[in-house]
Design an enzyme around this catalytic site. Structure first.
Site, mmCIF file in Angstrom:
data_model
loop_
_atom_site.group_PDB
_atom_site.id
_atom_site.type_symbol
_atom_site.label_atom_id
_atom_site.label_comp_id
_atom_site.label_asym_id
_atom_site.label_seq_id
_atom_site.Cartn_x
_atom_site.Cartn_y
_atom_site.Cartn_z
ATOM 1 N N ASP A 175 0.852 -1.195 0.000
ATOM 2 C CA ASP A 175 0.000 0.000 0.000
ATOM 3 C C ASP A 175 0.883 1.239 0.000
ATOM 4 O OD1 ASP A 175 -2.306 1.591 0.048
ATOM 5 O OD2 ASP A 175 -2.469 1.528 2.231
ATOM 6 N N ASP A 192 2.701 1.866 8.092
ATOM 7 C CA ASP A 192 1.441 1.227 7.704
ATOM 8 C C ASP A 192 1.668 -0.128 7.015
ATOM 9 O OD1 ASP A 192 -1.250 0.918 7.407
ATOM 10 O OD2 ASP A 192 -1.553 2.619 6.054
HETATM 11 N N1 LIG Z 1 4.764 5.519 14.266
HETATM 12 C C1 LIG Z 1 4.093 6.642 14.077
HETATM 13 N N2 LIG Z 1 4.525 7.810 14.632
HETATM 14 C C2 LIG Z 1 3.834 8.954 14.457
HETATM 15 N N3 LIG Z 1 2.692 9.049 13.748
HETATM 16 C C3 LIG Z 1 2.215 7.937 13.182
HETATM 17 C C4 LIG Z 1 2.887 6.679 13.313
HETATM 18 N N4 LIG Z 1 2.182 5.748 12.634
HETATM 19 C C5 LIG Z 1 1.132 6.396 12.105
HETATM 20 N N5 LIG Z 1 1.139 7.700 12.420
HETATM 21 C C6 LIG Z 1 0.163 8.726 11.990
HETATM 22 O O1 LIG Z 1 -1.101 8.118 11.812
HETATM 23 C C7 LIG Z 1 -1.498 8.172 10.449
HETATM 24 C C8 LIG Z 1 -2.188 6.866 10.036
HETATM 25 O O2 LIG Z 1 -1.291 5.781 10.199
HETATM 26 P P1 LIG Z 1 -1.308 4.543 9.225
HETATM 27 O O3 LIG Z 1 -0.990 4.984 7.843
HETATM 28 O O4 LIG Z 1 -0.419 3.503 9.826
HETATM 29 O O5 LIG Z 1 -2.797 4.046 9.352
HETATM 30 P P2 LIG Z 1 -3.922 3.829 8.251
HETATM 31 O O6 LIG Z 1 -4.458 2.505 8.480
HETATM 32 O O7 LIG Z 1 -3.407 4.192 6.896
HETATM 33 O O8 LIG Z 1 -4.991 4.842 8.604
HETATM 34 P P3 LIG Z 1 -5.906 5.548 7.509
HETATM 35 O O9 LIG Z 1 -5.941 4.646 6.286
HETATM 36 O O10 LIG Z 1 -7.208 5.665 8.164
HETATM 37 O O11 LIG Z 1 -5.215 6.858 7.232
HETATM 38 C C9 LIG Z 1 -0.221 8.461 9.669
HETATM 39 O O12 LIG Z 1 -0.486 9.156 8.497
HETATM 40 C C10 LIG Z 1 0.583 9.293 10.653
HETATM 41 O O13 LIG Z 1 0.196 10.651 10.586
HETATM 42 MG MG LIG Z 2 -1.804 4.813 5.939
#
Ligand SMILES: Nc1ncnc2c1ncn2[C@@H]1O[C@H](COP(=O)(O)OP(=O)(O)OP(=O)(O)O)[C@@H](O)[C@H]1O
Ligand SMILES: [Mg+2]
Length: 236
Positions: A175, A192
């Site tokens: 992704d 992610d």
């Molecule tokens: N390790 C981390 N440290 C700081 N911020 C984080 C971290 N992991 C995720 N985030 C924040 O959270 C957001 C969403 O995380 P992630 O991409 O892992 O989830 P997601 O499943 O894609 O959520 P969604 O699809 O709903 O956006 C990221 O864009 C970032 O801003």
């Molecule tokens: Mg994401």
């Protein structure tokens, strides 16, 4: 141990089911986490919180929602075909737990291979604790939100990371986009990893090609001459 149940955290009760709240409380009570301090990002399928550990270090706490009906249909192909998940759970809450575990295992493989990703710290049921990318409760910006000084060298670094991820960790992100790459000071971090699959997944190659196409598409909008998939992963 004093548990800090801040204003923001009260919204946990509005968003999560009882089982999830019990899991979070257990994690707090057993000292895996000192406090949850606030929501970083709330999406349809997960919420990401900022948290602090007993040693004062910052973490991100990603809590997957177990109520999402679309979860199963969208995610199943990334679980089925991955030899680590031979028995894909039938009920949604167990499936979501597998998804959180899968992200944890993927992060472990990636970090052991030396790919810059958030450190996998702890997972229990649908609650995943990972290293915080950012400083002072402020998450680092995403690739899409920064204006890069020398985009071509960033492109090359990200391509190298994807090669390392494939060759050494044996993983395909699945992704990849400018939304799943964070840019703390000076280097890219891939985030992610729930959908990431091992290279023996039957669709691994298609996912890899799509990842490269997404990356190339984004960097072309920045005016960069990109390298085609076949050239990057020609011999793989
Ligand atoms: N390790 C981390 N440290 C700081 N911020 C984080 C971290 N992991 C995720 N985030 C924040 O959270 C957001 C969403 O995380 P992630 O991409 O892992 O989830 P997601 O499943 O894609 O959520 P969604 O699809 O709903 O956006 C990221 O864009 C970032 O801003
Ligand atoms: Mg994401």
């Amino acid at each position: 141990m004093r548990i800090k149940w801040s204003e923001n955290t009260r919204t946990l009760e509005e968003v999560f089911d009882r089982r999830t709240i019990m899991t979070v409380l257990k994690i707090l009570n057993t000292g895996k986490l000192k406090e949850l301090t606030g929501v970083l990002k709330s999406g349809k399928e997960s919420r990401v919180y900022h948290g602090v550990r007993v040693d004062g270090s910052e973490v991100a706490v990603k809590i997957f929602l177990t109520t999402s009906a679309v979860f199963r249909s969208g995610r199943i192909k990334y679980l089925q075909g991955d030899p680590r998940f031979k028995n894909v759970a039938h009920d949604t809450s167990s499936l979501v737990d597998q998804w959180a575990t899968k992200e944890f295992w993927n992060l472990r493989l990636a970090s052991e291979a030396g790919v810059a990703v958030p450190a996998p710290i702890y997972v229990e049921k649908n609650v995943l604790i990972i290293g915080f990318i950012g400083k002072g409760s402020v998450p680092a910006p995403l690739l899409r939100d920064v204006s890069l000084q020398a985009p071509h060298s960033w492109y090359k670094r990200i391509v190298e990371m994807l090669k390392l991820l494939y060759d050494k960790a044996g993983l395909v992100h699945g992704d990849l986009s400018e939304y799943n790459i964070m840019i703390p000071n000076g280097y890219p971090v891939l985030i992610d990893f729930g959908q990431a699959v091992t290279k023996d997944h039957p669709e691994a190659k298609q996912f890899l090609e799509r990842d490269i196409q997404n990356l190339n598409h984004y960097f072309r909008t920045l005016g960069i001459k990109t390298t085609p998939y076949a050239k990057i992963f020609g011999e793989s």
